[in-house]
Design an enzyme around this catalytic site. Sequence first.
Site, PDB file in Angstrom:
ATOM      1  CD  GLU A 134      -2.802  -1.374   2.380  1.00 24.88           C
ATOM      2  OE1 GLU A 134      -2.669  -0.600   3.332  1.00 24.88           O
ATOM      3  OE2 GLU A 134      -3.687  -2.248   2.344  1.00 24.88           O
ATOM      4  CD  GLU A 241      -4.671  -7.901   1.584  1.00 23.74           C
ATOM      5  OE1 GLU A 241      -5.569  -7.256   2.144  1.00 23.74           O
ATOM      6  OE2 GLU A 241      -3.464  -7.646   1.726  1.00 23.74           O
TER       7      GLU A 241
HETATM    8  C1  HAH Z   1      -5.634  -4.697   3.850  1.00 22.53           C
HETATM    9  N1  HAH Z   1      -5.762  -3.282   3.724  1.00 22.53           N
HETATM   10  C2  HAH Z   1      -4.280  -5.115   4.435  1.00 22.53           C
HETATM   11  O1  HAH Z   1      -3.353  -5.377   3.411  1.00 22.53           O
HETATM   12  C3  HAH Z   1      -4.376  -6.358   5.309  1.00 22.53           C
HETATM   13  O2  HAH Z   1      -3.135  -6.596   5.904  1.00 22.53           O
HETATM   14  C4  HAH Z   1      -5.427  -6.179   6.381  1.00 22.53           C
HETATM   15  O3  HAH Z   1      -5.489  -7.339   7.212  1.00 22.53           O
HETATM   16  C5  HAH Z   1      -6.726  -5.890   5.747  1.00 22.53           C
HETATM   17  C6  HAH Z   1      -6.787  -5.209   4.590  1.00 22.53           C
HETATM   18  C7  HAH Z   1      -6.856  -2.851   2.911  1.00 22.53           C
HETATM   19  C8  HAH Z   1      -7.414  -1.493   3.169  1.00 22.53           C
HETATM   20  C9  HAH Z   1      -8.668  -1.205   2.712  1.00 22.53           C
HETATM   21  O4  HAH Z   1      -9.346  -2.135   2.037  1.00 22.53           O
HETATM   22  C10 HAH Z   1      -9.245   0.044   2.907  1.00 22.53           C
HETATM   23  C11 HAH Z   1      -8.567   1.022   3.600  1.00 22.53           C
HETATM   24  C12 HAH Z   1      -7.325   0.741   4.073  1.00 22.53           C
HETATM   25  C13 HAH Z   1      -6.755  -0.508   3.855  1.00 22.53           C
END
Ligand code: HAH
Length: 331
Positions: A134, A241
């Site tokens: 990210e 994911e």
């Molecule tokens: C993800 N971020 C991460 O990579 C993961 O490590 C965590 O457990 C869950 C989601 C996604 C995300 C999002 O969909 C919206 C805003 C911020 C981050």
Amino acid sequence: MRDQDQSLYDVYKDYFSIGAAVNIRTIKSHKDILIKHFNSITAENEMKFESLHPKMDQYDFTNSDLIYHFARTNNMELRGHTFVWHNQTPNWVFEDKNKQRVSRETLLQTLEQHVSAVVYRYGEGIYCWDVVNEAVEDRKTEYLRDTKWLQIIGEDYLMKAFEIAHKKAPSALLFYNDYNESNPEKRKKIANLVFTLKKNGAPIHGVGLQCHWNIFDPSFDDIKRSFEIYGSLGLKVQVTEMDISMFEFSDRRADLVKPTVEMIEKQATLYEKAFKLFREYKEVINGVTLWGVADDENWLDHFPVRDRKNWPLLFDENHEPKEAFYRILQF
Ligand code: HAH
């Protein structure tokens, strides 16, 4: 006609591995579904910096070991998630004892020691790593996210992270991973970032597309275009994911007791279309991971609306296959 007795990963054996995010509870509570339908896992939290390395001189491998052993015992692939991220990274990484910001050299050294210790423990038992998670900013006007990694190391922090990961884990596949990957503006930035890294000689092998979607967004046209773009970069692509929320991201309603028939149908249709698309890209896609196993335990029950139930996965609260599961099984 396939039925639920068939294993999902077996049906996909000529395409890509089928993964799920797990935690120390679900490797027990969801063991049967995992063993039957999944041949890859990712630790939801247990391999993040704050979990593995809470203090400068203290590593804690207790929970990650449980996940590692679950993968080994059941002959599953294990994805590493994640080394460099702005979240779930302890303050000591960026600040010294006097709360002063550490130097570029110190932060790079910390990262190298961290990667080294983790790779020493799990070696080739972890076949790929999300090296950076990210790093791209969602806001249209900005490119890289303003993180402590960027502030302290500078713009070459991604290049440095990939070099360190490759030096310490020379046989691991190294990924850049991000969300909102199908949003046209952000997608341009992500594709540009990984393309530039590769062009500049970074040991990057793939781009991880988180694919946290909902039944309204992104549109399937945007999803399709995204796979055309990411698929043409000369890198591996993984869906890392995936889940399909029942709520639009800005929707804060919290009164829904169970999903409507229309919602279930929309979700099933999107899963079906997406997996058909993934199959078409089997030459570049080498893994598709869902961010959870069954609807009784999933991160969207708490995010972005606290204590709101969601139903984003392929198995329901009673661990029974959902309509979406049958649609991706039958092709
Ligand atoms: C993800 N971020 C991460 O990579 C993961 O490590 C965590 O457990 C869950 C989601 C996604 C995300 C999002 O969909 C919206 C805003 C911020 C981050």
